[in-house]
Design a protein around this motif. Structure first.
Motif, PDB file in Angstrom:
ATOM      1  N   LEU A 182       0.624  -1.151  -0.058  1.00  0.00           N
ATOM      2  CA  LEU A 182       0.023   0.315   0.164  1.00  0.00           C
ATOM      3  C   LEU A 182       0.736   1.556   0.202  1.00  0.00           C
ATOM      4  CD1 LEU A 182      -3.162  -0.825   2.747  1.00  0.00           C
ATOM      5  CD2 LEU A 182      -2.949  -0.947  -0.186  1.00  0.00           C
ATOM      6  N   ALA A 183       2.213   1.179   0.965  1.00  0.00           N
ATOM      7  CA  ALA A 183       3.218   2.441   0.592  1.00  0.00           C
ATOM      8  C   ALA A 183       3.593   2.788  -0.290  1.00  0.00           C
ATOM      9  CB  ALA A 183       4.614   2.008   0.945  1.00  0.00           C
ATOM     10  N   GLY A 184       2.465   4.169  -0.501  1.00  0.00           N
ATOM     11  CA  GLY A 184       2.873   4.937  -1.709  1.00  0.00           C
ATOM     12  C   GLY A 184       1.920   4.834  -3.616  1.00  0.00           C
ATOM     13  N   LYS A 185       1.183   4.028  -3.013  1.00  0.00           N
ATOM     14  CA  LYS A 185      -0.195   3.722  -4.130  1.00  0.00           C
ATOM     15  C   LYS A 185      -1.277   4.420  -3.563  1.00  0.00           C
ATOM     16  CE  LYS A 185       2.169   0.034  -5.292  1.00  0.00           C
ATOM     17  NZ  LYS A 185       1.663  -1.367  -5.044  1.00  0.00           N
ATOM     18  N   SER A 186      -1.151   5.559  -3.005  1.00  0.00           N
ATOM     19  CA  SER A 186      -2.383   6.296  -3.158  1.00  0.00           C
ATOM     20  C   SER A 186      -2.747   7.674  -4.305  1.00  0.00           C
ATOM     21  CB  SER A 186      -2.850   6.403  -1.213  1.00  0.00           C
ATOM     22  OG  SER A 186      -3.965   8.004  -1.785  1.00  0.00           O
ATOM     23  N   ASP A 187      -3.792   7.835  -4.612  1.00  0.00           N
ATOM     24  CA  ASP A 187      -3.716   8.737  -5.849  1.00  0.00           C
ATOM     25  C   ASP A 187      -3.030  10.108  -4.882  1.00  0.00           C
ATOM     26  OD1 ASP A 187      -5.242   7.314  -7.773  1.00  0.00           O
ATOM     27  OD2 ASP A 187      -6.758   7.398  -6.470  1.00  0.00           O
ATOM     28  N   PHE A 188      -3.063   9.864  -3.565  1.00  0.00           N
ATOM     29  CA  PHE A 188      -3.272  11.599  -2.803  1.00  0.00           C
ATOM     30  C   PHE A 188      -1.676  11.097  -2.050  1.00  0.00           C
ATOM     31  CE2 PHE A 188      -7.532  11.463  -2.763  1.00  0.00           C
ATOM     32  CZ  PHE A 188      -7.545  13.077  -3.663  1.00  0.00           C
ATOM     33  N   ALA A 189      -0.510  10.182  -2.361  1.00  0.00           N
ATOM     34  CA  ALA A 189       0.524   9.873  -1.673  1.00  0.00           C
ATOM     35  C   ALA A 189       1.716  11.028  -1.809  1.00  0.00           C
ATOM     36  CB  ALA A 189       1.193   8.878  -2.709  1.00  0.00           C
ATOM     37  N   ALA A 190       1.448  12.172  -3.375  1.00  0.00           N
ATOM     38  CA  ALA A 190       2.143  13.564  -3.024  1.00  0.00           C
ATOM     39  C   ALA A 190       1.969  14.396  -2.126  1.00  0.00           C
ATOM     40  CB  ALA A 190       2.300  14.009  -4.399  1.00  0.00           C
ATOM     41  N   LEU A 191       1.140  14.534  -1.445  1.00  0.00           N
ATOM     42  CA  LEU A 191       0.458  14.780   0.008  1.00  0.00           C
ATOM     43  C   LEU A 191       0.423  14.462   1.068  1.00  0.00           C
ATOM     44  CD1 LEU A 191      -3.281  16.329  -1.721  1.00  0.00           C
ATOM     45  CD2 LEU A 191      -0.909  17.507  -1.661  1.00  0.00           C
ATOM     46  N   ILE A 212     -12.151   2.993  19.087  1.00  0.00           N
ATOM     47  CA  ILE A 212     -12.550   4.461  19.789  1.00  0.00           C
ATOM     48  C   ILE A 212     -13.477   5.278  19.759  1.00  0.00           C
ATOM     49  CG2 ILE A 212     -11.418   6.739  20.615  1.00  0.00           C
ATOM     50  CD1 ILE A 212     -10.385   4.590  21.849  1.00  0.00           C
ATOM     51  N   TRP A 213     -13.823   5.427  17.996  1.00  0.00           N
ATOM     52  CA  TRP A 213     -15.211   6.140  17.770  1.00  0.00           C
ATOM     53  C   TRP A 213     -16.100   5.343  17.302  1.00  0.00           C
ATOM     54  CZ3 TRP A 213     -14.241  10.309  19.812  1.00  0.00           C
ATOM     55  CH2 TRP A 213     -13.062  11.275  20.479  1.00  0.00           C
ATOM     56  N   ASN A 214     -16.156   4.063  17.041  1.00  0.00           N
ATOM     57  CA  ASN A 214     -16.704   2.953  16.767  1.00  0.00           C
ATOM     58  C   ASN A 214     -17.250   3.302  14.810  1.00  0.00           C
ATOM     59  OD1 ASN A 214     -17.478   1.953  18.816  1.00  0.00           O
ATOM     60  ND2 ASN A 214     -18.291   4.368  19.324  1.00  0.00           N
ATOM     61  N   THR A 215     -16.207   4.302  14.430  1.00  0.00           N
ATOM     62  CA  THR A 215     -16.333   4.102  12.713  1.00  0.00           C
ATOM     63  C   THR A 215     -15.784   2.766  11.947  1.00  0.00           C
ATOM     64  OG1 THR A 215     -15.458   6.500  13.557  1.00  0.00           O
ATOM     65  CG2 THR A 215     -15.220   5.920  11.525  1.00  0.00           C
ATOM     66  N   VAL A 216     -16.357   3.495  10.861  1.00  0.00           N
ATOM     67  CA  VAL A 216     -16.180   1.881   9.699  1.00  0.00           C
ATOM     68  C   VAL A 216     -15.262   2.863   8.611  1.00  0.00           C
ATOM     69  CG1 VAL A 216     -16.983   0.388   8.209  1.00  0.00           C
ATOM     70  CG2 VAL A 216     -18.130   0.549  10.423  1.00  0.00           C
ATOM     71  N   SER A 217     -14.455   2.307   7.813  1.00  0.00           N
ATOM     72  CA  SER A 217     -13.842   2.989   6.988  1.00  0.00           C
ATOM     73  C   SER A 217     -13.691   1.769   5.989  1.00  0.00           C
ATOM     74  CB  SER A 217     -11.874   3.855   8.011  1.00  0.00           C
ATOM     75  OG  SER A 217     -12.383   4.945   8.519  1.00  0.00           O
ATOM     76  N   GLN A 218     -14.045   2.781   4.626  1.00  0.00           N
ATOM     77  CA  GLN A 218     -13.568   1.676   3.477  1.00  0.00           C
ATOM     78  C   GLN A 218     -12.174   2.592   2.358  1.00  0.00           C
ATOM     79  OE1 GLN A 218     -17.065   0.545   0.637  1.00  0.00           O
ATOM     80  NE2 GLN A 218     -16.882  -1.206   1.908  1.00  0.00           N
ATOM     81  N   TYR A 219     -11.692   1.834   2.242  1.00  0.00           N
ATOM     82  CA  TYR A 219     -10.897   1.815   1.417  1.00  0.00           C
ATOM     83  C   TYR A 219     -10.567   0.624   0.352  1.00  0.00           C
ATOM     84  CZ  TYR A 219      -9.129   4.761   5.754  1.00  0.00           C
ATOM     85  OH  TYR A 219      -9.081   5.064   6.460  1.00  0.00           O
ATOM     86  N   ASP A 220     -10.161   1.685  -1.295  1.00  0.00           N
ATOM     87  CA  ASP A 220      -9.930   0.907  -2.178  1.00  0.00           C
ATOM     88  C   ASP A 220      -8.285   0.031  -2.246  1.00  0.00           C
ATOM     89  OD1 ASP A 220      -8.426   2.352  -2.987  1.00  0.00           O
ATOM     90  OD2 ASP A 220      -9.210   2.898  -4.557  1.00  0.00           O
ATOM     91  N   LEU A 221      -8.959  -0.844  -3.395  1.00  0.00           N
ATOM     92  CA  LEU A 221      -7.341  -2.022  -2.986  1.00  0.00           C
ATOM     93  C   LEU A 221      -6.115  -1.093  -3.397  1.00  0.00           C
ATOM     94  CD1 LEU A 221      -6.025  -2.354  -6.095  1.00  0.00           C
ATOM     95  CD2 LEU A 221      -8.016  -3.545  -6.580  1.00  0.00           C
ATOM     96  N   ASN A 222      -5.924  -0.011  -3.081  1.00  0.00           N
ATOM     97  CA  ASN A 222      -4.541   0.663  -3.557  1.00  0.00           C
ATOM     98  C   ASN A 222      -4.106   1.698  -2.164  1.00  0.00           C
ATOM     99  OD1 ASN A 222      -3.389  -0.233  -5.735  1.00  0.00           O
ATOM    100  ND2 ASN A 222      -4.569   1.025  -7.446  1.00  0.00           N
ATOM    101  N   GLY A 223      -5.476   1.594  -1.162  1.00  0.00           N
ATOM    102  CA  GLY A 223      -5.551   2.098  -0.074  1.00  0.00           C
ATOM    103  C   GLY A 223      -6.340   3.524   0.293  1.00  0.00           C
ATOM    104  N   ASN A 224      -7.149   4.261  -1.679  1.00  0.00           N
ATOM    105  CA  ASN A 224      -8.019   5.109  -1.503  1.00  0.00           C
ATOM    106  C   ASN A 224      -8.629   5.461  -0.992  1.00  0.00           C
ATOM    107  OD1 ASN A 224      -5.805   6.758  -3.489  1.00  0.00           O
ATOM    108  ND2 ASN A 224      -6.720   4.680  -4.756  1.00  0.00           N
ATOM    109  N   LEU A 225      -9.496   6.443  -0.165  1.00  0.00           N
ATOM    110  CA  LEU A 225     -10.274   6.737   0.117  1.00  0.00           C
ATOM    111  C   LEU A 225     -11.631   6.410  -0.232  1.00  0.00           C
ATOM    112  CD1 LEU A 225     -12.368   6.625   3.103  1.00  0.00           C
ATOM    113  CD2 LEU A 225     -11.164   8.974   3.093  1.00  0.00           C
ATOM    114  N   LEU A 226     -12.826   5.642  -0.104  1.00  0.00           N
ATOM    115  CA  LEU A 226     -14.125   5.391  -0.236  1.00  0.00           C
ATOM    116  C   LEU A 226     -15.408   5.695   0.049  1.00  0.00           C
ATOM    117  CD1 LEU A 226     -14.221   1.729  -2.251  1.00  0.00           C
ATOM    118  CD2 LEU A 226     -13.415   3.884  -3.259  1.00  0.00           C
ATOM    119  N   PHE A 227     -14.985   5.923   1.901  1.00  0.00           N
ATOM    120  CA  PHE A 227     -16.545   6.324   2.914  1.00  0.00           C
ATOM    121  C   PHE A 227     -16.082   6.153   3.975  1.00  0.00           C
ATOM    122  CE2 PHE A 227     -18.487   4.154  -1.376  1.00  0.00           C
ATOM    123  CZ  PHE A 227     -18.883   5.167  -1.735  1.00  0.00           C
ATOM    124  N   PHE A 228     -16.570   6.928   5.171  1.00  0.00           N
ATOM    125  CA  PHE A 228     -16.210   6.488   6.594  1.00  0.00           C
ATOM    126  C   PHE A 228     -17.798   6.803   6.877  1.00  0.00           C
ATOM    127  CE2 PHE A 228     -14.789  10.702   6.340  1.00  0.00           C
ATOM    128  CZ  PHE A 228     -14.653  11.118   7.930  1.00  0.00           C
TER     129      PHE A 228
END
Length: 716
Positions: A282-291, A328-344
């Motif tokens: 997953l390291a460096g695969k996100s669309d926002f890796a530069a940020l 802690i926050w009872n939050t569900v977070s979902q990412y795609d196969l490259n680690g890009n956030l889809l929803f939470f």
């Protein structure tokens, strides 16, 4: 014709009435969801979206309290409900296995939530089992935490093998083997998560032989750690508490054999996708890796930032989408196969009563073949089933096509997603990739800029730049030829032009305003002599210094606000120049004061105005190089990143050398003495900043105290 129209009117009224009856109920159902769904882009901007998942049902409790459940448990007088369950697993048939820790058993339910069997391993009873895994052959692996072992059962619950603490010289005697979770790959190798084991997953072969530790986290190394390493003795290090990496909390495995781990005690890279060699994919695969140089997983809302998320479990669906739960926050977070956030999304759990869709304490999460998410509630002792909504399915389908490289097929789906939510960034990114694939590079560049994706923007800009050069190559060559001829003619006519200029133009006085500005040319060629002249020959004035300082501040602001999006993604959301300007001037003025104070104590010859003037003149590289570099950045891509960084580094090095030469010139120090004085000046500047912060804090406390006294007097 008129009769036909009259006949259609009743049908139209009936259709409108039916629509009015249906739509309000749909709106009410959407508004009554027990949680809100969000998306967060690479800049941290929060966007509210349609729900990705909606509550479907609650399973677990009814099946265990039914008469059939009592019969399946050997005719017990009463069937026990779940008690502090810790883990959840869904096999290929969508059968559900629950590690019922408090009841020392594994509960097996079918796809509808009806009880199939209860596993207690009568020949070797379980004790506080915390994890369960079922392989493709139907064999059941249990992390039997209380007995410090892993057991393997067949599909009917018959004991096949016990994996105790492995015997190996590579395992230290102090290592505690307390399995809390495990996964098994296609080869039958076990990856065991042990309680508090910072070394990584314990990897065992099918016979239980220790292979090694798999996928450990790295120890965070700070600047303070580097300082301690530089100054601490061996004895001091021995008295220090050991700094250990975070221990893996849970793991899962996908159909391709990638092992996913989640870790609680770290702030970045909490999720890892490990290949067979234990390397994170997953390291460096996100669309926002530069940020996001240090990627953080587990999303929180802005008001929740006072505490880092603590990821408790992870699951991966057939498309590679990664879903994690935060304890802690009872939050569900979902990412795609490259680690890009889809929803939470997260829900309010203040009430003690259970409610469909609300999880009070998420102990585990799993997914089934229908795309549903099953979240195990460790407090309410049940499973919340979340069904993929129409919007969520649309996003999943579009994103799956994009990840597979089928950009043209994904375009109509992303258009529909964007029609429903124009601010949903993954849709913009998907459309940008589709435009790039279709060689519509101008549209791709615009969409990538809108989404904040520097890599895609750079690639699109490179293609547009190439096309522009190809179209204008003839014009560019004519300009180069004309410039070359002008340069040759200018060199031939230079002596005559210089002679004529000397006859017509008045001489510039060295003490005039123009002459003092032109003293910058001396600093370029002979910096030490130039600063010496400022101190002893009056080559600078307040007016010239303020002009240069203003130009440097303006140039610095221009660099921050106008550098190309490729090298400064912040320009996409806008740059606030006021705090930047205040910080720049504050640090510069603090340097002037601290350097003057330190040099006055250590036989420095420069006066305060000399330090002020010289410190202004030393900033001229920001004007001389900074503005051209900023303009040049607009024509560069990430392929020229090294050139851009070199030019910026050149500015910083030149300014640093000018300040050293300034201290030499105006204070009459040697080079070594100048470096030492600068170090002391920076230390004094740090102390001044700390004192200012303390003063501000105390002032705020005083104001609050006076205000509270005033309120007390008014109330009485």
């Amino acid at each position: 014709m008129n009769n036909r129209r009259l006949w259609m009117l009743p049908a139209l009224f009936l259709l409108l009435a039916a629509t009015n009856l249906v739509l309000p109920s749909a709106r009410i159902a959407a508004s009554q969801l027990p949680y809100d769904t969000y998306y967060k882009d690479g800049f941290g901007q929060l966007v509210r979206t349609q729900a990705a998942y909606v509550p479907a049902s609650v399973i677990g409790q009814d099946a265990l309290l039914s008469p059939d459940a009592a019969a399946l448990q050997g005719g017990e007088a009463k069937a026990r409900a779940l008690n502090q369950p810790k883990d959840l697993f869904v096999d290929e048939r969508d059968h559900i296995y629950i590690a019922d820790t408090g009841n020392n058993r594994i509960v097996h339910l079918d796809a509808n939530g009806s009880l199939v069997q209860v596993l207690t391993v009568a020949e070797s009873p379980l004790k506080k089992p915390s994890g369960v895994f079922v392989d493709k052959q139907g064999d059941i692996y249990i992390a039997d935490t209380g007995n410090n072992r892993v057991v393997r059962l067949d599909a009917d619950g018959k004991l096949l093998k016990v994996f105790g603490r492995p015997e190996s010289s590579y395992l230290p005697a102090s290592f505690k083997y307390d399995p809390i979770n495990l996964v098994v790959d296609k080869r039958g190798f076990l990856y065991v998560t042990t309680l508090g084991a910072y070394q990584g997953l314990v990897q065992l072969d099918p016979e239980g032989k220790f292979i090694g530790f798999f996928g450990p986290n790295k120890v965070a190394f700070s600047v303070f750690d580097a300082f301690k390493r530089f100054v601490y003795t061996r004895e001091m290090y021995q008295r220090e508490l050991k700094k250990l990496p975070g221990a893996i909390a849970n793991a899962t495995i996908d159909r391709d054999g990638f092992v996913y781990t989640v870790t609680k005690e770290i702030e970045t890279d909490q999720i890892k996708k490990l290949n067979i060699a234990g390397l994170d994919q997953l390291a460096g695969k996100s669309d926002f890796a530069a940020l996001q140089a240090n990627r953080s997983y587990g999303e929180v809302l802005h008001w929740q930032r006072d505490m880092s998320p603590q990821l408790n479990d992870v699951t991966v669906d057939a498309s590679g989408n990664i879903t994690v739960v935060d304890s802690i926050w009872n939050t569900v977070s979902q990412y795609d196969l490259n680690g890009n956030l889809l929803f939470f999304w997260s829900s309010d759990v203040i009430t003690a009563t259970s409610k469909t869709g609300v999880v009070k304490t998420p102990a585990a999460i799993a997914g089934n073949s229908k795309g549903e998410l099953l979240v195990l509630d460790g407090t309410n002792n049940l499973i919340q089933v979340l069904r993929l909504s129409a919007f969520g399915k649309l996003v999943h389908d579009a994103n799956a096509l994009t990840q597979e490289g089928r950009y043209e097929e994904s375009e109509p789906l992303w258009n529909e997603v964007r029609r429903q939510n124009a601010q949903y960034t993954p849709a913009i990114i998907g459309l940008a990739k589709a435009a790039y694939k279709q060689e519509d590079f101008e549209r791709a560049q615009q969409l990538f800029y809108e989404a904040g994706v520097t890599g895609g923007y750079s690639e699109s800009f490179w293609q547009n730049r190439l096309e522009w050069f190809q179209r204008n190559f003839g014009l560019l060559m004519n300009i180069v030829i004309a410039a070359s001829l002008a340069f040759i003619i200018g060199r031939k006519l230079k002596p005559r032009l210089q002679a004529g200029a000397r006859l017509r133009l008045p001489a510039i006085g060295p003490q005039s305003f123009t002459g003092r500005l032109s003293h910058l040319l001396v600093l370029v060629k002979h910096p030490i002599d130039g600063f010496y002249a400022i101190r002893y020959e009056g080559k600078a004035s307040l007016a010239s210094s303020l002009v240069i300082l203003t130009g440097a501040v303006a140039s610095f602001g221009y660099m921050e606000a106008s550098t190309s999006f490729v090298f400064n993604p912040k320009v996409q959301i806008g740059v606030d120049l006021i705090p930047i300007t205040v910080q720049f001037l504050g640090i510069w003025l603090g340097w002037v004061i601290s350097n003057y104070l330190i040099s006055s104590l250590l036989r420095g010859e420069g006066r305060f105005r000399d330090v002020f003037y010289s410190s202004s003149y030393a900033l001229f590289p920001i004007i001389l190089i900074g503005i051209p570099v900023t303009l040049l950045s607009k024509a560069m891509t990430l392929n020229e990143l090294s050139i851009y960084n070199f030019l910026k580094l050149a500015i910083a090095i030149w300014i640093a050398l000018l300040f050293v030469w300034m201290v030499q010139g105006i204070h009459n120090y040697t080079f070594i003495e100048a470096v030492f004085i600068i170090a002391l000046s920076l230390l004094a500047l740090t102390i001044i900043v700390i004192l200012i912060f303390i003063l501000i804090a105390l002032s705020n406390e005083l104001v609050n105290f006076i205000n509270s006294l005033y309120q007390e007097v008014i109330i009485r």
